[in-house]
Structures are given as C-alpha cells and as structure tokens.
Enzyme design. Structure first.
Site, PDB file in Angstrom:
ATOM      1  N   GLY A  14      87.771  53.740  33.023  1.00  9.21           N
ATOM      2  CA  GLY A  14      86.550  54.341  32.973  1.00  9.21           C
ATOM      3  C   GLY A  14      85.757  54.116  34.072  1.00  9.21           C
ATOM      4  O   GLY A  14      84.626  54.131  34.572  1.00  9.21           O
ATOM      5  N   SER A  15      86.541  53.975  35.336  1.00  6.29           N
ATOM      6  CA  SER A  15      85.371  53.690  36.653  1.00  6.29           C
ATOM      7  C   SER A  15      84.970  54.982  36.863  1.00  6.29           C
ATOM      8  O   SER A  15      83.791  54.887  37.633  1.00  6.29           O
ATOM      9  CB  SER A  15      86.692  53.261  37.852  1.00  6.29           C
ATOM     10  N   ASN A  16      85.520  56.320  36.683  1.00  8.28           N
ATOM     11  CA  ASN A  16      84.721  57.327  37.122  1.00  8.28           C
ATOM     12  C   ASN A  16      83.353  57.582  36.227  1.00  8.28           C
ATOM     13  O   ASN A  16      82.246  58.032  36.542  1.00  8.28           O
ATOM     14  CB  ASN A  16      85.364  58.698  36.970  1.00  8.28           C
ATOM     15  N   MET A  94      93.607  61.713  28.916  1.00  8.11           N
ATOM     16  CA  MET A  94      95.034  62.172  29.288  1.00  8.11           C
ATOM     17  C   MET A  94      95.526  63.135  28.271  1.00  8.11           C
ATOM     18  O   MET A  94      96.660  62.717  27.671  1.00  8.11           O
ATOM     19  CB  MET A  94      95.732  60.807  29.428  1.00  8.11           C
ATOM     20  N   ARG A  95      94.936  63.941  27.523  1.00  8.98           N
ATOM     21  CA  ARG A  95      95.301  64.836  26.708  1.00  8.98           C
ATOM     22  C   ARG A  95      94.891  66.440  27.124  1.00  8.98           C
ATOM     23  O   ARG A  95      93.837  66.378  27.758  1.00  8.98           O
ATOM     24  CB  ARG A  95      94.789  64.687  25.231  1.00  8.98           C
ATOM     25  N   ASN A 111      87.085  68.266  35.042  1.00 17.29           N
ATOM     26  CA  ASN A 111      88.046  67.449  35.416  1.00 17.29           C
ATOM     27  C   ASN A 111      88.295  67.075  36.876  1.00 17.29           C
ATOM     28  O   ASN A 111      88.024  67.746  37.897  1.00 17.29           O
ATOM     29  CB  ASN A 111      89.593  67.978  34.926  1.00 17.29           C
ATOM     30  N   HIS A 113      91.113  65.073  39.385  1.00 16.18           N
ATOM     31  CA  HIS A 113      92.423  64.516  39.619  1.00 16.18           C
ATOM     32  C   HIS A 113      92.987  64.021  41.086  1.00 16.18           C
ATOM     33  O   HIS A 113      92.311  64.442  41.911  1.00 16.18           O
ATOM     34  CB  HIS A 113      93.416  66.065  39.392  1.00 16.18           C
TER      35      HIS A 113
END
Ligand code: GAR
Length: 206
Positions: A14-16, A94-95, A111, A113
C-alpha cells in the site's frame, strides 16, 4: 472546491495508497478517498486506510487466483456505486478486472505499473527489466482494460537502471517515482472532472 470521490484497490503493502492519502491530507490533491478495498485479508493497505481514517473493506475474492469471481466483482461494483465513486484507482491490485467493473466504470479505472509499458507487463516488472539487460525502465499510469497492464497510457516516467542494481534497489527507486507520478495523474483527473461533470469528452456517462 468539489473533491473527486475515489476508491483505492490494492493487494499488498500500500505504499502508493499512502502516497495518495498523504497528498489528499496535505491539500495537494483535490480528491476524497471514500473507500479502500483489498482482496487480501491482512494486507497492509487496509491498515493504512485505518491509519488515515478511510472506510475500508476486505473483499473475499472467491476461488480464482488471478481474477474475482463474477458475482464478487458485481458486489465490488455495488460497493463502489453505493459510495458514489467517480474514479477507481488500482494500487498494486493483483487481479484482472472483467466486464462487471469495466462496464460500470468505463474510463474511470486507472492503474500504475512498474515498467515503461508496453514493455514488461505482468508480475515483478522491475525484475523482468533487470534480467533483460535494459538500461532504463520506469513506471506507467494507464487506463485499465480487460488485458493485463494494458490500456491507454496516461503518463510514464523513466528510471535509470544502475550497474549494481538489485531487484530490490531498482523496485525501491521505481516506487519513489510512482509515488510522485500517480498522485499527479489523479490530480489531473480532479482538475478536469472534479467540478464536473456532466458531459466531458473521454468521461462517458454511466
Ligand atoms: C507497485 O510497484 C505497482 O506498480 C505494482 O505493484 C506495486 C504495489 O506496491 N503494480 C503492478 O505490478 C500491477 N501490474 P504498493 O502496494 O506499495 O503500492
């Protein structure tokens, strides 16, 4: 000023999410984080939500490994609709999302990435870049579609790969850049759509 209601979805540390919530708290980001959702019961991202006083939920993902069960994805849509979410922010979720979410939130799911897409989609993208002998990698913010780490690109930032980089050191430097880039991309959505918006090009009606 109207704040854009957002939800953050994540599976891990959860750093973002923390970077986004800090920007909101400091007043730099005109969003309102209404909900944090995780498919992992003990994911640190849920603790971060609690620390910041943001409503949070564990969503049991069902029997598949890389996607949500369709009925559960419908449940997620309902949760987000109940909270009047305008922008869904994937932060290490991650889904792969499918029709229920993509149809309910067209061009409203983004998202981050850790590679320069379209290079190195998928897991541990920083390792992929390192073993491929690249000298530059980075991170990309993009709209989400039905493919993994694919969809219209919103912004990219480069990160140099240093000769003595390990997977860990490289990912750590990419994350520093993610924490700048992602809130900035969300801020742009807030500026464009915060007061919003009935009919804006590229922001279709539901
Ligand atoms: C981030 O590096 C993000 O780019 C990556 O997961 C990490 C989550 O970190 N996402 C993907 O690889 C998506 N395919 P965080 O939980 O500390 O924000």
């Amino acid at each position: 000023m109207t704040r854009l209601p957002i939800a953050i979805l994540g599976s891990g540390k959860g750093s973002n999410c923390r970077a986004i919530l800090e920007r909101i708290r400091s007043g730099d980001l005109a969003a309102e984080a209404r909900l944090v959702v995780s498919d992992v019961l003990d994911a640190p991202i849920l603790d971060i939500a609690r620390e910041f006083g943001v409503a949070n939920a564990y969503l049991p993902p069902g029997r598949f490994r890389t996607r949500l069960e369709p009925a559960i994805e419908e449940q997620l849509v309902q949760m987000l609709r109940n909270a009047n979410i305008e922008l869904v922010v994937l932060a290490g979720f991650m889904r792969v999302l499918h029709e229920p979410m993509l149809k309910a939130f067209p061009r409203r799911i983004i998202n981050i990435h850790p590679s320069l897409l379209p290079k190195f989609p998928g897991l541990e993208a920083w390792k992929q870049a390192l073993v491929s002998g690249e000298t530059v990698t980075g991170c990309t913010a993009h709209y989400v579609d039905e493919r993994i780490d694919h969809g219209q690109i919103l912004a990219k930032r480069e990160v140099r790969i240093l000769p003595n980089d390990t997977a860990e050191s490289l990912h750590a430097r990419i994350q520093v850049v993610e924490h700048e880039l992602y809130p900035a991309v969300i801020a742009e959505f807030c500026e464009r759509y915060g007061d919003a918006t009935e009919q804006v090009e590229g922001w279709p009606d539901r």
